[in-house]
Design an enzyme around this catalytic site. Structure first.
Site, PDB file in Angstrom:
ATOM      1  N   ASP A 135      -4.719  -2.506 -16.059  1.00  0.00           N
ATOM      2  CA  ASP A 135      -5.535  -3.023 -15.016  1.00  0.00           C
ATOM      3  C   ASP A 135      -5.835  -4.551 -15.269  1.00  0.00           C
ATOM      4  OD1 ASP A 135      -6.775  -2.557 -12.858  1.00  0.00           O
ATOM      5  OD2 ASP A 135      -8.568  -1.415 -13.595  1.00  0.00           O
ATOM      6  N   CYS A 189       7.637   9.917   0.831  1.00  0.00           N
ATOM      7  CA  CYS A 189       6.544  10.218   1.642  1.00  0.00           C
ATOM      8  C   CYS A 189       7.115  10.690   2.936  1.00  0.00           C
ATOM      9  CB  CYS A 189       5.939   8.885   2.131  1.00  0.00           C
ATOM     10  SG  CYS A 189       4.593   8.416   0.867  1.00  0.00           S
ATOM     11  N   CYS A 192       5.393  11.566   6.620  1.00  0.00           N
ATOM     12  CA  CYS A 192       3.898  11.958   6.268  1.00  0.00           C
ATOM     13  C   CYS A 192       3.097  10.570   6.711  1.00  0.00           C
ATOM     14  CB  CYS A 192       3.831  12.343   4.998  1.00  0.00           C
ATOM     15  SG  CYS A 192       2.095  12.745   4.431  1.00  0.00           S
ATOM     16  N   CYS A 195      -2.399   9.857   4.953  1.00  0.00           N
ATOM     17  CA  CYS A 195      -3.481   9.021   4.079  1.00  0.00           C
ATOM     18  C   CYS A 195      -3.825   7.857   5.139  1.00  0.00           C
ATOM     19  CB  CYS A 195      -2.930   8.322   2.835  1.00  0.00           C
ATOM     20  SG  CYS A 195      -1.217   7.803   3.077  1.00  0.00           S
ATOM     21  N   CYS A 199      -7.979   7.286   6.405  1.00  0.00           N
ATOM     22  CA  CYS A 199      -8.847   6.309   5.752  1.00  0.00           C
ATOM     23  C   CYS A 199      -9.884   5.922   6.540  1.00  0.00           C
ATOM     24  CB  CYS A 199      -8.119   5.008   5.276  1.00  0.00           C
ATOM     25  SG  CYS A 199      -9.158   3.648   4.812  1.00  0.00           S
ATOM     26  N   CYS A 215     -11.560  -1.647   2.155  1.00  0.00           N
ATOM     27  CA  CYS A 215     -11.228  -0.365   1.345  1.00  0.00           C
ATOM     28  C   CYS A 215     -12.657  -0.157   0.644  1.00  0.00           C
ATOM     29  CB  CYS A 215     -10.249  -0.758   0.189  1.00  0.00           C
ATOM     30  SG  CYS A 215     -10.122   0.785  -1.043  1.00  0.00           S
ATOM     31  N   CYS A 242     -13.395   5.631  -4.067  1.00  0.00           N
ATOM     32  CA  CYS A 242     -13.077   6.767  -2.902  1.00  0.00           C
ATOM     33  C   CYS A 242     -12.053   7.540  -3.347  1.00  0.00           C
ATOM     34  CB  CYS A 242     -13.114   5.705  -1.781  1.00  0.00           C
ATOM     35  SG  CYS A 242     -12.310   6.693  -0.295  1.00  0.00           S
ATOM     36  N   CYS A 245      -7.770   8.745   0.197  1.00  0.00           N
ATOM     37  CA  CYS A 245      -6.318   8.684   0.658  1.00  0.00           C
ATOM     38  C   CYS A 245      -5.432   9.681  -0.310  1.00  0.00           C
ATOM     39  CB  CYS A 245      -5.848   7.430   0.805  1.00  0.00           C
ATOM     40  SG  CYS A 245      -5.945   6.372  -0.778  1.00  0.00           S
ATOM     41  N   CYS A 249      -3.420  14.044   0.011  1.00  0.00           N
ATOM     42  CA  CYS A 249      -1.853  13.716   0.049  1.00  0.00           C
ATOM     43  C   CYS A 249      -1.248  15.279  -0.634  1.00  0.00           C
ATOM     44  CB  CYS A 249      -1.676  12.690  -1.030  1.00  0.00           C
ATOM     45  SG  CYS A 249       0.106  12.735  -1.417  1.00  0.00           S
TER      46      CYS A 249
HETATM   47 FE1  SF4 Z   1       2.889   9.470   1.298  1.00  0.00          FE
HETATM   48 FE2  SF4 Z   1       0.556  10.962   0.332  1.00  0.00          FE
HETATM   49 FE3  SF4 Z   1       0.194   9.100   2.089  1.00  0.00          FE
HETATM   50 FE4  SF4 Z   1       1.747  11.329   2.767  1.00  0.00          FE
HETATM   51  S1  SF4 Z   1      -0.493  11.359   2.193  1.00  0.00           S
HETATM   52  S2  SF4 Z   1       2.194   9.349   3.398  1.00  0.00           S
HETATM   53  S3  SF4 Z   1       2.835  11.722   1.032  1.00  0.00           S
HETATM   54  S4  SF4 Z   1       1.037   8.978   0.034  1.00  0.00           S
END
Ligand code: SF4
Length: 387
Positions: A135, A189, A192, A195, A199, A215, A242, A245, A249
């Site tokens: 970080d 992804c 999909c 997320c 948000c 955020c 948080c 998101c 997933c």
């Molecule tokens: Fe990708 Fe997970 Fe977001 Fe779906 S929820 S778009 S799989 S990061």
């Protein structure tokens, strides 16, 4: 090559309690530098004033930090575990992001990387120059993790690691030896967008693009002053970070539980602290409860400020007496101002006489301004909190 192959490296890392790793070269992350510069220029990193374009360019070349660097071992600490359940005692509680439940991951990851470094030196029979990064923003953890094949970028900008989703803390061991790089993984992804859709503040403005000033993680941890009033109703009961998101997933939903004791909370305040307690805690209590934990980063003033917003969002009229006490007498002006907002958020127009009385007694200019703004334009009252 150094004489240490992938299999041996994994054995040594496992002995140092590092079960997830990938290897990449110490070549610059050229694409990352350009991407970060564009992101900064577009204002998506506003508020992180230390992260300048110059810093982005510096960060994107590991050899700026370690001139003889040849390889980066990108390591991951998986931290998902089954939910701990807050007591069913009717007490309004805040939520702390899961990564901060256990011991401070900076210390945990650095200690394990130092252990791996010592094992590598012993194996090779000579000293190795090394840097231990967690970080630090000197190189960007996620770029190293993606190029080393530890994981792949999700549309939520997190690194998704097979078998763990994004419930993984990242660090880098930068070394002056050549190690065999591991190939990057293909992003998965697909179509999909869960997320992006979920948000609450709209901080994920597009796939792979986060507008940091919106955020909840930034608002609850990095932001030192007042939280913008229009974002407060969207923050729910998050008081540090948080996970929204990540939680929905599909890849994180399939994460294997971690048995690592260093990622476990030791008391309920490490995961679901009572909001009244956060608003009343002394500096000594704050330091005692969160010693050795990432939550210290928010400082007492930030955590109490966030608790006021959270109580405004989830509290009822039963919480108004405590909020009036906090808005009148808390030692920190920032907390008094946010408690006043919480009163209006719960009680709507009914709260205006009490807020006018608080304004009459308040001396701090910033709190007076906050009170005037609330009186001029009260936040939308919540409908589910009648008496
Ligand atoms: Fe990708 Fe997970 Fe977001 Fe779906 S929820 S778009 S799989 S990061």
């Amino acid at each position: 090559m150094s004489g240490i192959d992938r299999v041996r490296l994994r054995q040594l890392a496992a002995a140092a309690r590092l079960t997830l790793l990938g290897v990449t070269t110490a070549e610059p992350f050229h694409e990352l530098a350009a991407l970060l510069e564009a992101h900064i220029r577009a204002g998506h990193m506003a508020g992180l004033d230390w992260f300048t374009e110059e810093r982005a360019r510096f960060s994107a070349d590991p050899r700026n930090l370690h001139p003889t660097a040849r390889s980066i071992v990108s390591v991951g600490l998986p931290y998902w575990q089954p939910d701990i359940v807050p007591p069913d005692d009717g007490v309004p509680r805040g939520r702390i992001a899961r990564y901060a439940w256990g011991r401070d991951y900076h210390a945990t990851l650095k200690a394990r990387m130092r252990d791996l470094h010592a094992r590598l030196e012993q194996e090779l029979g000579r000293p190795l120059e090394a840097r231990f990064l967690v970080d630090t923003a000197r190189i960007v953890d996620r770029a190293a993790a993606a190029r080393s094949g530890l994981g792949w970028y999700g549309k939520n900008t997190m690194i998704l690691v097979p078998g763990h989703g994004s419930w993984v803390m990242l660090g880098e061991l930068v070394l002056d030896i050549d190690l065999e790089p591991s190939p990057p993984l293909r992003p998965k992804c697909g179509r999909c967008t869960r997320c992006l859709d979920a948000c609450p503040t709209g901080a994920l403005i597009d796939a792979y693009r986060l507008h940091t000033p919106h955020c909840i993680s930034y608002l609850t941890i990095e932001l030192r002053g007042a939280i913008p009033r229009h974002l407060r109703p969207l923050m729910g009961n998050w008081v540090f970070g948080c996970d929204i998101c990540q939680e929905l997933c599909p890849y994180t939903g399939a994460a294997a539980p971690s048995a690592d004791p260093d990622v476990r909370p030791e008391r309920i305040e490490h995961a679901f602290p009572a909001l009244h307690w956060l608003l009343r805690m002394s500096e000594e209590e704050f330091r005692a409860v969160y010693r050795g934990r990432a939550v210290l980063r928010a400082k007492r003033r930030g955590l109490a400020r966030n608790a006021a917003v959270a109580l405004g969002n989830v509290g009822t009229r039963a919480d108004l007496a405590l909020l009036e006490e906090v808005a009148t007498a808390h030692d920190l002006p920032l907390v008094r101002g946010h408690a006043a907002w919480a009163i209006a958020r719960i009680a709507g127009a009914d709260s205006l006489p009490a807020l006018r009385a608080i304004l009459d007694r308040e001396q701090d200019p910033a709190v007076r301004e906050e009170l005037r703004a609330i009186l001029d334009d009260p936040p939308p009252p919540r409908c589910q909190c009648a008496a």
